[in-house]
Write a protein that holds these residues in place. Structure first.
Motif, short mmCIF file in Angstrom:
data_model
loop_
_atom_site.label_atom_id
_atom_site.label_comp_id
_atom_site.label_asym_id
_atom_site.label_seq_id
_atom_site.Cartn_x
_atom_site.Cartn_y
_atom_site.Cartn_z
N ASN A 40 0.82 -1.21 0.00
CA ASN A 40 0.00 0.00 0.00
C ASN A 40 0.86 1.26 0.00
OD1 ASN A 40 -2.28 1.65 0.12
ND2 ASN A 40 -2.47 1.48 2.33
N PRO A 41 1.70 1.44 -1.03
CA PRO A 41 2.58 2.62 -1.05
C PRO A 41 1.83 3.93 -1.22
CG PRO A 41 2.65 1.48 -3.15
CD PRO A 41 1.88 0.60 -2.23
N ASP A 42 0.60 3.87 -1.75
CA ASP A 42 -0.19 5.10 -1.94
C ASP A 42 -0.94 5.51 -0.68
OD1 ASP A 42 0.55 5.36 -4.63
OD2 ASP A 42 -1.03 3.97 -5.27
N GLY A 43 -0.91 4.66 0.33
CA GLY A 43 -1.56 5.01 1.59
C GLY A 43 -3.07 5.04 1.50
N LYS A 44 -3.64 4.13 0.73
CA LYS A 44 -5.11 4.10 0.60
C LYS A 44 -5.75 3.84 1.96
CE LYS A 44 -5.03 2.49 -4.19
NZ LYS A 44 -5.40 1.41 -5.13
N GLY A 45 -6.79 4.60 2.25
CA GLY A 45 -7.48 4.45 3.52
C GLY A 45 -6.81 5.16 4.68
N ALA A 46 -5.75 5.93 4.39
CA ALA A 46 -5.00 6.59 5.47
C ALA A 46 -5.86 7.60 6.23
CB ALA A 46 -3.77 7.30 4.89
N THR A 95 -5.13 14.21 5.27
CA THR A 95 -4.14 13.17 5.52
C THR A 95 -3.32 12.86 4.27
OG1 THR A 95 -5.64 12.15 7.13
CG2 THR A 95 -3.79 10.81 6.35
N LEU A 96 -2.00 12.75 4.45
CA LEU A 96 -1.09 12.28 3.42
C LEU A 96 -0.56 10.92 3.86
CD1 LEU A 96 0.94 15.55 2.68
CD2 LEU A 96 -0.92 14.58 1.32
N GLY A 97 -0.95 9.86 3.15
CA GLY A 97 -0.56 8.53 3.57
C GLY A 97 0.42 7.83 2.65
N GLY A 98 0.77 8.46 1.53
CA GLY A 98 1.65 7.83 0.56
C GLY A 98 3.10 7.78 1.01
N ARG A 99 3.80 6.73 0.60
CA ARG A 99 5.22 6.62 0.89
C ARG A 99 6.02 7.45 -0.10
NH1 ARG A 99 8.77 3.50 -1.69
NH2 ARG A 99 7.17 2.08 -2.51
N GLY A 100 7.06 8.11 0.38
CA GLY A 100 7.93 8.86 -0.51
C GLY A 100 8.39 10.17 0.11
N GLU A 101 9.00 11.00 -0.71
CA GLU A 101 9.53 12.29 -0.27
C GLU A 101 8.61 13.41 -0.77
OE1 GLU A 101 13.43 12.36 -1.91
OE2 GLU A 101 14.26 10.96 -0.43
N GLU A 151 -9.12 26.18 12.01
CA GLU A 151 -7.71 25.83 11.86
C GLU A 151 -7.57 24.72 10.83
OE1 GLU A 151 -3.83 24.55 14.62
OE2 GLU A 151 -5.83 24.75 15.51
N ASN A 152 -6.42 24.68 10.18
CA ASN A 152 -6.16 23.77 9.08
C ASN A 152 -4.86 23.02 9.33
OD1 ASN A 152 -5.54 22.63 6.57
ND2 ASN A 152 -5.11 24.60 5.61
N LEU A 153 -4.91 21.68 9.32
CA LEU A 153 -3.73 20.87 9.55
C LEU A 153 -3.57 19.81 8.47
CD1 LEU A 153 -3.98 20.08 13.39
CD2 LEU A 153 -2.67 21.91 12.31
N ILE A 154 -2.33 19.41 8.24
CA ILE A 154 -2.00 18.29 7.36
C ILE A 154 -1.33 17.22 8.22
CG2 ILE A 154 -0.76 17.52 5.31
CD1 ILE A 154 -2.90 19.59 4.70
N VAL A 155 -1.73 15.96 8.06
CA VAL A 155 -1.18 14.88 8.88
C VAL A 155 -0.56 13.81 7.99
CG1 VAL A 155 -1.72 13.04 10.51
CG2 VAL A 155 -2.84 15.26 10.74
N LEU A 156 0.70 13.47 8.27
CA LEU A 156 1.36 12.34 7.62
C LEU A 156 1.09 11.08 8.45
CD1 LEU A 156 4.87 13.83 6.76
CD2 LEU A 156 3.08 13.24 5.14
N LYS A 172 2.25 23.17 10.85
CA LYS A 172 0.93 22.85 10.32
C LYS A 172 0.90 21.47 9.66
CE LYS A 172 -1.14 26.62 11.54
NZ LYS A 172 -2.21 26.57 12.56
N ILE A 173 2.05 20.80 9.64
CA ILE A 173 2.12 19.44 9.11
C ILE A 173 2.61 18.54 10.24
CG2 ILE A 173 3.08 17.91 7.37
CD1 ILE A 173 3.55 20.29 5.59
N PHE A 174 1.83 17.50 10.53
CA PHE A 174 2.13 16.65 11.67
C PHE A 174 2.61 15.27 11.21
CE2 PHE A 174 0.63 18.87 15.48
CZ PHE A 174 0.11 20.00 14.88
N PHE A 175 3.63 14.78 11.89
CA PHE A 175 4.17 13.46 11.60
C PHE A 175 3.34 12.38 12.30
CE2 PHE A 175 7.65 16.26 10.59
CZ PHE A 175 8.20 15.68 9.46
N PRO A 176 3.50 11.11 11.91
CA PRO A 176 2.70 10.03 12.49
C PRO A 176 2.71 10.04 14.02
CG PRO A 176 3.93 9.18 10.63
CD PRO A 176 4.41 10.59 10.85
#
Length: 211
Positions: A40-46, A95-101, A151-156, A172-176
Motif C-alpha cells: 500500500n505505497p499510496d496510503g489508501k485508507g489513510a 491526511t497524506l498517507g503515501g510513501r515517498g519524499e 484551523e487547518n492541519l495536514i497529517v502524515l 501545520k504538518i504533523f508526523f505520524p
C-alpha cells in the motif's frame, strides 16, 4: 524432586510463550512494514486513521466529526476529508498517507511526491483547505453565524523510513502519532461559544445540496 521438575516445566512453558509472543510480534511488525512499503505505497485508507483519532477525541466531549464533506460555493467545488467541530471552533485535517519524499512550500499551488524516482504532482492540500475555510466563513455569514475560529492541519501517517518531508512546516504538518498529543492542548478545551449543532446542520445541508 517432583516439585523441582514441575518448576522446570513451568519455566520452559513460560519461555515458550515468551518466544511465541516475540515471534508473532516480529511477524506482525514485518507484515506492517510490508503493507506500507510494498502492498500500500499510496496510503489508501489513510484518512480513516485520522478519523479514528478525531472521533475518539470528540466522543467524550460531545464534539462532532464530519468526513468527506463535499460542497460547492460560488462555482467552485471543495472537499474536506475530516472536520472536527467543537465549542472551540472547527479543525480541518487532511491526511497524506503515501510513501515517498514530499517537496513544496506552504504557499505553493502544488506539491510533489517522489517515490522510486517517479514524481507525482498534486494540488497543495493546505491551500485547498484554506480556500475551503474561506468559503465556509462566507456560508456561515449568510446564516448569521460569525466569528467561528477555524484551523487547518495536514497529517502524515506513513511510517516508512523512505517517507520524508521537505516542506517548510510552520507547525501545520504533523508526523505520524503527533495529532493526538496536539489535540490535548488546552485551546481545544476553550469555549468560543460555538453552537455545534447549528454549525453541523449548516455544513451537512450545504453538502447535501452538492450530492
Amino acid at each position: 524432586m517432583a516439585q523441582s521438575a514441575s518448576a522446570m516445566g513451568t519455566m520452559e512453558l513460560i519461555l515458550i510463550i515468551v518466544m511465541a509472543v516475540l515471534f508473532f510480534g516480529a511477524l506482525g511488525f514485518g507484515l506492517y512494514l510490508l503493507s506500507i512499503n510494498v502492498l500500500n505505497p499510496d496510503g489508501k485508507g489513510a484518512s480513516k486513521k485520522t478519523t479514528r483519532v478525531l472521533s475518539k477525541f470528540a466522543l467524550i466531549r460531545g464534539f462532532k466529526v464530519l468526513t468527506n464533506v463535499r460542497f460547492e460555493h460560488k462555482g467552485r467545488a471543495f472537499h474536506i476529508e475530516n472536520m472536527l467541530i467543537g465549542y472551540f471552533g472547527i479543525l480541518l485535517v487532511h491526511t497524506l498517507g503515501g510513501r515517498g519524499e514530499y517537496y513544496g512550500q506552504m504557499d505553493s499551488k502544488s506539491w510533489q511526491l517522489v517515490r522510486d524516482e517517479k514524481k507525482q504532482v498534486f494540488p497543495n492540500p493546505y491551500l485547498e483547505q484554506e480556500d475551503a475555510m474561506a468559503a465556509l466563513r462566507s456560508v456561515f455569514s449568510q446564516h448569521k453565524v460569525f466569528n467561528v475560529p477555524m484551523e487547518n492541519l495536514i497529517v502524515l501517517t506513513n511510517k516508512s523510513r523512505k517517507t520524508a518531508l521537505f516542506i517548510t512546516n510552520d507547525n501545520k504538518i504533523f508526523f505520524p502519532g503527533k495529532l493526538k498529543p496536539y489535540l490535548d492542548k488546552t485551546k481545544f478545551e476553550k469555549d468560543a461559544g460555538i453552537d455545534i449543532q447549528k454549525v453541523t446542520q449548516i455544513i451537512e445541508a450545504l453538502s447535501a445540496e452538492t450530492a
